[in-house]
Design a protein around this motif. Structure first.
Motif, PDB file in Angstrom:
ATOM      1  N   GLY A  60       0.794  -1.218   0.000  1.00  0.00           N
ATOM      2  CA  GLY A  60       0.000   0.000   0.000  1.00  0.00           C
ATOM      3  C   GLY A  60       0.824   1.264   0.000  1.00  0.00           C
ATOM      4  O   GLY A  60       0.337   2.327   0.430  1.00  0.00           O
ATOM      5  N   LEU A  61       2.056   1.186  -0.491  1.00  0.00           N
ATOM      6  CA  LEU A  61       2.954   2.345  -0.503  1.00  0.00           C
ATOM      7  C   LEU A  61       3.077   2.910  -1.907  1.00  0.00           C
ATOM      8  O   LEU A  61       2.881   2.193  -2.893  1.00  0.00           O
ATOM      9  CB  LEU A  61       4.335   1.930   0.017  1.00  0.00           C
ATOM     10  N   PRO A  62       3.406   4.198  -2.039  1.00  0.00           N
ATOM     11  CA  PRO A  62       3.588   4.796  -3.369  1.00  0.00           C
ATOM     12  C   PRO A  62       4.680   4.067  -4.148  1.00  0.00           C
ATOM     13  O   PRO A  62       5.622   3.514  -3.560  1.00  0.00           O
ATOM     14  CB  PRO A  62       4.012   6.233  -3.054  1.00  0.00           C
ATOM     15  N   THR A  63       4.575   4.104  -5.453  1.00  0.00           N
ATOM     16  CA  THR A  63       5.533   3.388  -6.294  1.00  0.00           C
ATOM     17  C   THR A  63       6.421   4.310  -7.131  1.00  0.00           C
ATOM     18  O   THR A  63       7.301   3.825  -7.836  1.00  0.00           O
ATOM     19  CB  THR A  63       4.794   2.426  -7.240  1.00  0.00           C
ATOM     20  N   ASP A  64       6.196   5.619  -7.059  1.00  0.00           N
ATOM     21  CA  ASP A  64       7.027   6.536  -7.838  1.00  0.00           C
ATOM     22  C   ASP A  64       7.980   7.355  -6.973  1.00  0.00           C
ATOM     23  O   ASP A  64       8.810   8.092  -7.495  1.00  0.00           O
ATOM     24  CB  ASP A  64       6.166   7.467  -8.693  1.00  0.00           C
ATOM     25  N   TYR A  65       7.881   7.226  -5.656  1.00  0.00           N
ATOM     26  CA  TYR A  65       8.804   7.897  -4.744  1.00  0.00           C
ATOM     27  C   TYR A  65       8.842   7.135  -3.431  1.00  0.00           C
ATOM     28  O   TYR A  65       7.976   6.291  -3.149  1.00  0.00           O
ATOM     29  CB  TYR A  65       8.390   9.357  -4.492  1.00  0.00           C
ATOM     30  N   ILE A  66       9.852   7.451  -2.631  1.00  0.00           N
ATOM     31  CA  ILE A  66       9.954   6.910  -1.278  1.00  0.00           C
ATOM     32  C   ILE A  66      10.126   8.080  -0.328  1.00  0.00           C
ATOM     33  O   ILE A  66      10.973   8.951  -0.547  1.00  0.00           O
ATOM     34  CB  ILE A  66      11.145   5.942  -1.138  1.00  0.00           C
ATOM     35  N   ASP A  67       9.319   8.110   0.701  1.00  0.00           N
ATOM     36  CA  ASP A  67       9.520   9.067   1.784  1.00  0.00           C
ATOM     37  C   ASP A  67      10.484   8.435   2.783  1.00  0.00           C
ATOM     38  O   ASP A  67      10.110   7.533   3.552  1.00  0.00           O
ATOM     39  CB  ASP A  67       8.189   9.418   2.456  1.00  0.00           C
ATOM     40  N   VAL A  68      11.727   8.878   2.755  1.00  0.00           N
ATOM     41  CA  VAL A  68      12.781   8.264   3.555  1.00  0.00           C
ATOM     42  C   VAL A  68      12.819   8.909   4.940  1.00  0.00           C
ATOM     43  O   VAL A  68      13.093  10.107   5.068  1.00  0.00           O
ATOM     44  CB  VAL A  68      14.151   8.426   2.876  1.00  0.00           C
TER      45      VAL A  68
END
Length: 303
Positions: free
Chosen positions: A67-75
């Motif tokens: 269920g996480l975004p696939t075009d970025y990562i919030d690190v």
């Protein structure tokens, strides 16, 4: 560390949900407390190569399945404060005012947790990549913990402070050396202490050699059994990817093969021991347990 017990046991202490909104999470650990404190979150576009040895489509599928975004990562950038026997020990330091937008919030979130940054007795570093050490010195060169002892893994310090190695490195790799030398050159000698990974550092904090991500990368632990906390630092980086898939190699691992072996060994140990586990890039609450799951593992956040 005057008042630490009162903060921890205060009748008006925020609920876990409220504390997360304020950038921290506090957990009792035997007679000690572990406080995960966020330095902030940085958004990075997800591109081919973030995971060295898996195609982008496979990485995106792994994120989508959670269920996480696939075009970025919030690190996330998460430091930890250990409150032990009237002392406070900070594990890693974040960015201070040296980082990207959305970071440099460690002291704001410390204060929300009832921790005065001036009350930190010692800082213990896992390794010397910039996001872990820049919080020791502001851009103007001033120290953020001028009274605290600073503990650094000896092999890590020897690697990054080697001027000959710096000069021989490719131009693109010299930034890491320069960042370390900016922080440590001229650091008060009476406050800087080197330790060998595998030894007890200070306040009962054990160090565990976890090499691969960097030459002297070190995990840190306190307590025993279910009342043990282990800070994996960058051993498994972003847990949704590298805890789930320990064979995957994040682009920042300096020795990918050694980092992979370390990751497998430490995750297996964490699952076996059953204690609390946190990581520098683990999202708040940043504390949880490791469970075996098929060919990989799951990190289950503490409720």
């Amino acid at each position: 560390m005057a008042g630490a017990a009162g903060v921890s046991g205060c009748a008006h202490a925020p609920t876990p949900a409220a504390s997360l909104a304020q950038g921290f999470f506090r957990q009792k650990l035997g007679n000690a407390h572990v406080v995960a404190v966020s330095d902030g979150v940085g958004r990075r576009p997800l591109a081919e190569g973030f995971v060295r040895n898996a195609p982008l489509a496979q990485v995106q599928a792994a994120l989508a399945a959670q269920g996480l975004p696939t075009d970025y990562i919030d690190v996330p950038y998460t430091c930890f404060v250990l409150e032990v026997d009237g002392k406070r020990y900070l594990l890693d330091t974040g960015f201070a005012d040296n980082g990207p937008p959305g970071t440099g919030l460690l002291h704001t979130h410390m204060r929300a947790a009832g921790i005065d940054p001036a009350s930190i007795d010692a800082v213990v570093l896992s390794h010397l990549h910039g996001d872990h050490i820049n919080g020791l010195r502001r851009k103007d060169g001033s120290l953020l913990y001028p009274q605290a002892q600073l503990y650094v893994p000896a092999p890590e310090y020897a690697f990054w402070m080697d001027a000959a190695r710096r000069d021989a490195a490719p131009e693109a790799a010299r930034g890491g050396f320069l960042a370390v030398q900016r922080v440590f050159q001229g650091y008060p000698a009476q406050q800087l202490r080197l330790f060998e990974p595998g030894t007890t550092v200070v306040g009962g904090i054990e160090s565990i050699a976890a090499f691969g991500h960097s030459p002297g990368h070190t995990a840190l632990a306190l307590g025993s059994g279910n009342e043990r906390f282990t800070f994996l630092a960058d051993t498994a980086h972003f847990p949704a990817l590298f805890v789930r898939n320990p064979d995957w190699q994040v682009q920042f691992d300096m020795d990918p093969a050694q980092a992979r072996a370390t990751r497998h060994a430490l995750l297996a140990r964490m699952a076996r021991e059953g204690g609390l586990v946190g990581g520098f890039h683990f999202p708040l609450p940043s504390l949880g347990r490791i469970r075996k799951d098929g060919e990989g593992y799951r990190w289950i956040p503490q409720a």
